[in-house]
Design an enzyme around this catalytic site. Structure first.
Site, mmCIF file in Angstrom:
data_model
loop_
_atom_site.group_PDB
_atom_site.id
_atom_site.type_symbol
_atom_site.label_atom_id
_atom_site.label_comp_id
_atom_site.label_asym_id
_atom_site.label_seq_id
_atom_site.Cartn_x
_atom_site.Cartn_y
_atom_site.Cartn_z
ATOM 1 N N LYS A 31 1.386 -0.925 -0.136
ATOM 2 C CA LYS A 31 0.054 -0.154 -0.364
ATOM 3 C C LYS A 31 0.817 1.182 -0.240
ATOM 4 O O LYS A 31 1.812 1.535 0.998
ATOM 5 C CB LYS A 31 -1.036 0.330 1.192
ATOM 6 C CG LYS A 31 -1.670 1.109 1.031
ATOM 7 C CD LYS A 31 -2.335 0.996 2.876
ATOM 8 C CE LYS A 31 -1.551 1.872 3.230
ATOM 9 N NZ LYS A 31 -1.886 2.611 3.765
ATOM 10 N N ASP A 58 -2.997 4.706 -1.814
ATOM 11 C CA ASP A 58 -4.172 4.334 -0.371
ATOM 12 C C ASP A 58 -4.336 6.636 -0.329
ATOM 13 O O ASP A 58 -3.470 6.777 0.637
ATOM 14 C CB ASP A 58 -3.873 4.080 0.159
ATOM 15 C CG ASP A 58 -4.572 4.240 1.422
ATOM 16 O OD1 ASP A 58 -5.882 5.218 1.657
ATOM 17 O OD2 ASP A 58 -4.030 4.461 3.007
ATOM 18 N N LYS A 60 -7.077 8.485 -1.161
ATOM 19 C CA LYS A 60 -8.639 8.935 -0.169
ATOM 20 C C LYS A 60 -8.994 9.898 -1.309
ATOM 21 O O LYS A 60 -9.108 11.091 -0.446
ATOM 22 C CB LYS A 60 -8.485 8.829 1.045
ATOM 23 C CG LYS A 60 -8.204 7.457 1.924
ATOM 24 C CD LYS A 60 -7.607 8.059 3.522
ATOM 25 C CE LYS A 60 -7.588 6.690 4.544
ATOM 26 N NZ LYS A 60 -6.133 6.757 3.765
ATOM 27 N N LEU A 61 -9.020 10.216 -2.406
ATOM 28 C CA LEU A 61 -9.367 11.327 -2.892
ATOM 29 C C LEU A 61 -11.300 11.801 -2.829
ATOM 30 O O LEU A 61 -11.794 11.234 -2.432
ATOM 31 C CB LEU A 61 -10.022 10.874 -4.070
ATOM 32 C CG LEU A 61 -8.762 10.508 -5.635
ATOM 33 C CD1 LEU A 61 -8.970 10.831 -6.391
ATOM 34 C CD2 LEU A 61 -7.128 11.492 -4.175
ATOM 35 N N HIS A 62 -11.111 12.617 -2.378
ATOM 36 C CA HIS A 62 -12.562 13.609 -1.603
ATOM 37 C C HIS A 62 -12.305 15.155 -2.272
ATOM 38 O O HIS A 62 -11.890 16.192 -2.081
ATOM 39 C CB HIS A 62 -11.749 13.809 -0.554
ATOM 40 C CG HIS A 62 -13.604 13.886 0.070
ATOM 41 N ND1 HIS A 62 -13.963 14.270 1.465
ATOM 42 C CD2 HIS A 62 -15.196 14.785 -0.054
ATOM 43 C CE1 HIS A 62 -15.532 14.873 2.076
ATOM 44 N NE2 HIS A 62 -15.961 15.359 0.059
ATOM 45 N N ASP A 63 -12.824 15.443 -3.550
ATOM 46 C CA ASP A 63 -13.370 16.783 -4.524
ATOM 47 C C ASP A 63 -14.288 17.033 -5.284
ATOM 48 O O ASP A 63 -15.466 15.968 -5.284
ATOM 49 C CB ASP A 63 -12.130 16.711 -5.144
ATOM 50 C CG ASP A 63 -11.757 18.018 -5.084
ATOM 51 O OD1 ASP A 63 -13.062 18.833 -5.121
ATOM 52 O OD2 ASP A 63 -10.825 18.641 -4.729
ATOM 53 N N PRO A 65 -16.803 16.554 -7.852
ATOM 54 C CA PRO A 65 -16.825 15.020 -8.962
ATOM 55 C C PRO A 65 -15.885 14.725 -10.304
ATOM 56 O O PRO A 65 -15.624 13.778 -11.302
ATOM 57 C CB PRO A 65 -18.197 15.162 -9.554
ATOM 58 C CG PRO A 65 -19.186 15.047 -8.395
ATOM 59 C CD PRO A 65 -18.392 16.774 -7.761
ATOM 60 N N THR A 67 -13.365 16.530 -10.605
ATOM 61 C CA THR A 67 -12.300 16.270 -10.523
ATOM 62 C C THR A 67 -11.147 15.528 -10.121
ATOM 63 O O THR A 67 -9.948 15.007 -10.283
ATOM 64 C CB THR A 67 -11.525 17.778 -9.355
ATOM 65 O OG1 THR A 67 -11.922 18.999 -9.838
ATOM 66 C CG2 THR A 67 -10.199 17.747 -8.456
ATOM 67 N N THR A 119 -10.565 4.451 10.668
ATOM 68 C CA THR A 119 -9.655 3.819 11.906
ATOM 69 C C THR A 119 -9.426 5.489 13.075
ATOM 70 O O THR A 119 -9.731 4.511 14.248
ATOM 71 C CB THR A 119 -9.428 3.102 12.060
ATOM 72 O OG1 THR A 119 -8.017 3.072 11.375
ATOM 73 C CG2 THR A 119 -9.768 2.116 10.349
ATOM 74 N N ARG A 211 3.501 -0.640 10.739
ATOM 75 C CA ARG A 211 4.192 -0.465 11.581
ATOM 76 C C ARG A 211 4.946 -1.828 12.073
ATOM 77 O O ARG A 211 5.514 -2.703 12.422
ATOM 78 C CB ARG A 211 4.028 0.164 12.589
ATOM 79 C CG ARG A 211 3.810 1.405 12.106
ATOM 80 C CD ARG A 211 3.591 2.564 13.997
ATOM 81 N NE ARG A 211 3.343 3.239 13.097
ATOM 82 C CZ ARG A 211 2.173 4.617 13.155
ATOM 83 N NH1 ARG A 211 0.951 3.751 13.182
ATOM 84 N NH2 ARG A 211 1.785 5.363 12.980
#
Length: 242
Positions: A31, A58, A60-63, A65, A67, A119, A211
């Protein structure tokens, strides 16, 4: 999806490739998150793919639609295997992400997962900071259903929500669970965590471990132990099997 992805939370490409080579982790699924991708860009993905590592990117796109669609089209061209968005972006954003992945792919498009809640989020944060009047279980279940209805292949969720999501969305709707720790590991900034054994019991199809593997004395051995514990239900603690 692959059952276990190693989170490569390193500062740069040199540290990353050295870790994989020195610890006999050739071709293992990995990842790549924001820290490494924002430092190295597409070059780190190309090198990992050339070395035959399945890659979960990873970001986590958030914009808006439009874009997200253009961004996903670019990411698909890197031939990554799995990508994700935040469900909070809504159904149109998720649909646009799929459109972009489809347009940018040479063959099969990457799997698209939608992040329900991080999480590191707990009930107190959900209510006091995010002003949500529903329980974590209700929010995650709703987001999972929204993601499925919008065409996503699955969700990123904590182990604690897997059973409810499977009940609502079916076993074919993928569940990838981060926040995985061995029983005696430090939790760091995670609050909704579980062991590989617990993740396997709930029905998660895939886990992400960072980790616990990358900081282990013997990363390869630890990788194999965690994978065995997840897939076959054998509790393992620091090299012992019970």
């Amino acid at each position: 999806m692959n059952p276990l992805y190693v989170a490569l939370d390193f500062e740069n490409k040199q540290q990353t490739l050295k870790f994989l080579e020195m610890n006999d982790l050739a071709k293992v699924p990995v990842k790549v998150g924001m820290e490494l991708f924002y430092k190295e860009g597409p070059s780190i993905i190309k090198e990992l793919k050339q070395s035959e590592h399945p890659v979960f990117l990873d970001l986590k796109l958030h914009d808006i639609p439009a874009t997200v669609k253009r961004a996903m089209k670019n990411l698909a061209s890197l031939e990554v295997d799995v990508v994700n968005v935040h469900t909070q972006g809504g159904s149109r954003m998720i649909e646009s992400a799929i459109e972009g992945l489809t347009e940018g792919s040479q063959g099969d498009r990457p799997l698209l997962l939608a992040v329900t809640q991080l999480t590191s989020t707990d009930e107190t944060m959900l209510k006091k900071e995010l002003l949500t009047n529903h329980s974590m279980e209700e929010v995650v279940a709703h987001y999972a259903q929204l993601s499925k209805n919008s065409g996503a292949d699955g969700v990123v969720c904590s182990v604690k929500e897997v059973k409810q999501i499977e009940k609502n969305c079916g076993s074919d709707f993928l569940k990838l669970t981060p926040g995985i720790r061995q029983a005696d590991d430090d939790l760091h900034d995670q609050v909704r965590v579980a062991t590989p054994y617990e993740a396997g019991l709930t029905g998660s199809q895939s886990i992400v471990v960072g980790r616990s593997i990358t900081q282990a004395k013997d990363p390869r051995r630890t990788y194999d132990q965690i994978k065995e514990e997840f897939l076959h239900g054998k509790k393992q603690y620091r090299g012992s099997v019970t």
